[in-house]
Design a protein around this motif. Structure first.
Motif, PDB file in Angstrom:
ATOM      1  N   ALA A 343       5.276  13.387  68.100  1.00 37.63           N
ATOM      2  CA  ALA A 343       5.265  14.837  67.886  1.00 37.63           C
ATOM      3  C   ALA A 343       4.613  15.113  66.548  1.00 37.63           C
ATOM      4  O   ALA A 343       4.634  14.274  65.639  1.00 37.63           O
ATOM      5  CB  ALA A 343       6.685  15.397  67.924  1.00 37.63           C
ATOM      6  N   ILE A 344       4.035  16.306  66.412  1.00 37.52           N
ATOM      7  CA  ILE A 344       3.311  16.659  65.190  1.00 37.52           C
ATOM      8  C   ILE A 344       3.678  18.081  64.781  1.00 37.52           C
ATOM      9  O   ILE A 344       3.943  18.941  65.630  1.00 37.52           O
ATOM     10  CB  ILE A 344       1.788  16.516  65.404  1.00 37.52           C
ATOM     11  N   ALA A 345       3.695  18.336  63.465  1.00 34.43           N
ATOM     12  CA  ALA A 345       3.970  19.675  62.932  1.00 34.43           C
ATOM     13  C   ALA A 345       3.111  19.873  61.696  1.00 34.43           C
ATOM     14  O   ALA A 345       2.748  18.923  61.005  1.00 34.43           O
ATOM     15  CB  ALA A 345       5.448  19.836  62.584  1.00 34.43           C
ATOM     16  N   ARG A 346       2.795  21.134  61.416  1.00 37.67           N
ATOM     17  CA  ARG A 346       2.033  21.465  60.221  1.00 37.67           C
ATOM     18  C   ARG A 346       2.907  22.283  59.280  1.00 37.67           C
ATOM     19  O   ARG A 346       3.771  23.036  59.693  1.00 37.67           O
ATOM     20  CB  ARG A 346       0.764  22.227  60.589  1.00 37.67           C
ATOM     21  N   ALA A 347       2.661  22.141  57.970  1.00 39.24           N
ATOM     22  CA  ALA A 347       3.392  22.898  56.969  1.00 39.24           C
ATOM     23  C   ALA A 347       2.722  22.699  55.619  1.00 39.24           C
ATOM     24  O   ALA A 347       2.040  21.691  55.398  1.00 39.24           O
ATOM     25  CB  ALA A 347       4.850  22.457  56.897  1.00 39.24           C
ATOM     26  N   ASP A 348       2.906  23.638  54.720  1.00 43.59           N
ATOM     27  CA  ASP A 348       2.506  23.444  53.324  1.00 43.59           C
ATOM     28  C   ASP A 348       3.712  22.842  52.602  1.00 43.59           C
ATOM     29  O   ASP A 348       4.589  23.548  52.138  1.00 43.59           O
ATOM     30  CB  ASP A 348       2.102  24.774  52.702  1.00 43.59           C
ATOM     31  N   LEU A 349       3.756  21.530  52.525  1.00 38.35           N
ATOM     32  CA  LEU A 349       4.951  20.833  52.045  1.00 38.35           C
ATOM     33  C   LEU A 349       5.088  20.850  50.532  1.00 38.35           C
ATOM     34  O   LEU A 349       6.203  20.833  50.009  1.00 38.35           O
ATOM     35  CB  LEU A 349       4.935  19.388  52.547  1.00 38.35           C
ATOM     36  N   ASP A 350       3.973  20.853  49.807  1.00 35.83           N
ATOM     37  CA  ASP A 350       4.044  20.765  48.353  1.00 35.83           C
ATOM     38  C   ASP A 350       3.639  22.054  47.655  1.00 35.83           C
ATOM     39  O   ASP A 350       3.373  22.072  46.458  1.00 35.83           O
ATOM     40  CB  ASP A 350       3.193  19.601  47.837  1.00 35.83           C
ATOM     41  N   ILE A 351       3.614  23.163  48.390  1.00 27.46           N
ATOM     42  CA  ILE A 351       3.379  24.502  47.834  1.00 27.46           C
ATOM     43  C   ILE A 351       2.080  24.556  47.038  1.00 27.46           C
ATOM     44  O   ILE A 351       2.018  25.126  45.945  1.00 27.46           O
ATOM     45  CB  ILE A 351       4.571  24.961  46.961  1.00 27.46           C
ATOM     46  N   ASP A 352       1.020  23.958  47.585  1.00 26.89           N
ATOM     47  CA  ASP A 352      -0.282  24.038  46.929  1.00 26.89           C
ATOM     48  C   ASP A 352      -1.269  24.895  47.717  1.00 26.89           C
ATOM     49  O   ASP A 352      -2.466  24.883  47.437  1.00 26.89           O
ATOM     50  CB  ASP A 352      -0.859  22.641  46.700  1.00 26.89           C
ATOM     51  N   ARG A 353      -0.765  25.601  48.723  1.00 28.83           N
ATOM     52  CA  ARG A 353      -1.550  26.477  49.585  1.00 28.83           C
ATOM     53  C   ARG A 353      -2.547  25.706  50.443  1.00 28.83           C
ATOM     54  O   ARG A 353      -3.546  26.262  50.899  1.00 28.83           O
ATOM     55  CB  ARG A 353      -2.266  27.558  48.760  1.00 28.83           C
TER      56      ARG A 353
END
Length: 429
Positions: A343-353
């Motif tokens: 499974a795969i997901a996307r996100a801005d994990l480190d808040i760098d845009r």
């Protein structure tokens, strides 16, 4: 000066983080309180920004195993998503998980992390029997009220669950394939005809795509069907491919030994105002030398257009499809996952845009994290242990410190939380 960990609303933390200097630590005075009319309390908080990494996994005791987890809901009339709030209480941090042994789903309300950071807390768990094995759970407002409803794929049918606003659900008429001996595999919800209501589209086990058009009260009419021309449908997602304001679809193919080339298909939405749903099926096909399982979409190269990130089986990697405009895609640079993803997901994990990727890696019992570079490429993979049988994952700010944590559904412990350490918040007592 004494500081103690305190849950902080994500929106507050993010607003502050974008104003940080190059120093890794900064101090701010910030009002902190629950959502609603309660009077906030003035706190002096220290926000520590660190490189992207995750704490060791914490098991979430739910009493059963899980194979799917959902923490976000699709907004009406667009591609945006917000975090789940099923009962309207405070900060929206609820989870919905598939519970195969109970032939249904479980709702986990008001999830959080204890002060010591080693225990996941929740208000209650409610199980809903559906007389089937859930393979996908999708959330959104289906009936034009103010709460979040659920779509659950049970393969032989799709359950439609309507929320009363307090987290209590009523089952509306199921959506079924035609003929009824077929099985739904991937399912997506989106406003496909431009009327702001969320419609449902699903592909069955012989690769026929079915549509169900929402009449605004979660009363679905059977729409057109299309022969997709692929072999083994795996994942389906709505996204904006060509900039015409209508949501398009991307479908991935699990392939077969008889068909070693497995395409990713993009179906452009050709629906006209007031007309029936219409897609250019079989669409634009992008070929890989292996099976394509999951898929994520988003603007990974920051050019204002949505790209496609297929999850490949062998080699175990992500090979980007970068949107070149008008829906056309070009191949990007592949990045290894170091394990076989399920499974795969996307996100801005480190808040760098810049968008990042996570994958759950099945029997390897871990997750892979790819940090996006803002050009459509990724830094080398980092792997973090989770639990055996990691089948699905979602992101959610469970410790309310401003960054998104990883929640992994697995077939051993049930759920695991990996806390994101990109942001640490301490507030003066």
């Amino acid at each position: 000066m004494r500081f103690s960990s305190l849950n902080v609303r994500r929106s507050c933390a993010v607003a502050l983080l974008f104003n940080l200097t190059l120093a890794s630590v900064s101090v701010h005075a910030q009002r902190i309180g629950d959502a609603g009319p309660a009077v906030p309390v003035e706190k002096l908080c220290l926000y520590n920004r660190a490189p992207l990494s995750f704490d060791p996994a914490i098991n979430i005791a739910t009493g059963t195993r899980h194979t799917q987890v959902t923490a976000w809901q699709r907004q009406k009339g667009g591609d945006a998503e917000v975090m789940l709030n099923l009962d309207g209480k405070g900060t929206p941090l609820d989870l919905v998980v598939a519970s195969p042994s109970q032939f249904g789903i479980s709702l986990i309300f008001n999830v959080g992390v204890g002060r010591d950071g080693t225990e996941v807390t929740y208000e209650r768990i409610v199980s809903i029997g559906l007389n089937g094995t859930p393979t996908a759970i999708l959330a959104g407002n289906l009936d034009r009220d103010t709460d979040t409803d659920l779509i659950v794929n049970l393969e032989t049918k799709i359950a439609v669950l309507l929320n009363d606003g307090l987290g209590n659900f009523t089952r509306a008429p199921d959506l079924t394939p035609s003929p009824t001996n077929l099985r739904f595999v991937p399912v997506a919800i989106a406003d496909l005809d431009g009327d702001t209501d969320l419609d449902v589209v699903a592909v069955d086990n012989i690769a026929k795509m079915h549509s169900f058009v929402n009449s605004s009260s979660a009363s679905f009419a059977r729409g057109p069907t299309w022969e997709t021309g692929i072999w083994a449908p795996k994942a389906l997602r709505a996204f904006y491919a060509d900039g015409d304001g209508l949501l398009d679809l991307v479908l991935t193919n699990g392939g077969s030994g008889l068909f070693p080339i497995s395409p990713v298909s993009v179906f452009r939405n050709l629906t006209t105002p007031g007309g029936p749903l219409n897609f250019n099926v079989p669409g634009d096909q992008y070929h890989y030398a292996d099976n394509s399982f999951g898929v994520a979409t988003g603007d990974f190269n920051q050019d204002g257009k949505a790209d496609v990130m297929p999850l490949l089986d062998l080699p175990q990697s992500v090979l980007p499809l970068l949107n070149s405009g008008n829906g056309g895609m070009t191949y990007g640079t592949p990045t290894s996952l170091g394990a076989r993803g399920t499974a795969i997901a996307r996100a801005d994990l480190d808040i760098d845009r810049k968008l990042d990727l996570l994958t759950a890696n099945g029997d390897a019992g871990n997750i892979s994290v790819l940090r996006g570079d803002g050009t459509g490429g990724f830094a080398p993979v980092r792997i973090y242990p989770a639990a055996n049988g990691a089948k699905a994952l979602a992101t959610a700010d469970l410790d309310r410190d401003g960054d998104l944590d990883a929640v992994v559904a697995n077939t051993t412990t049930g759920l695991s939380l990996l806390k994101n350490k990109s942001i640490t918040v301490y507030c003066r007592k």
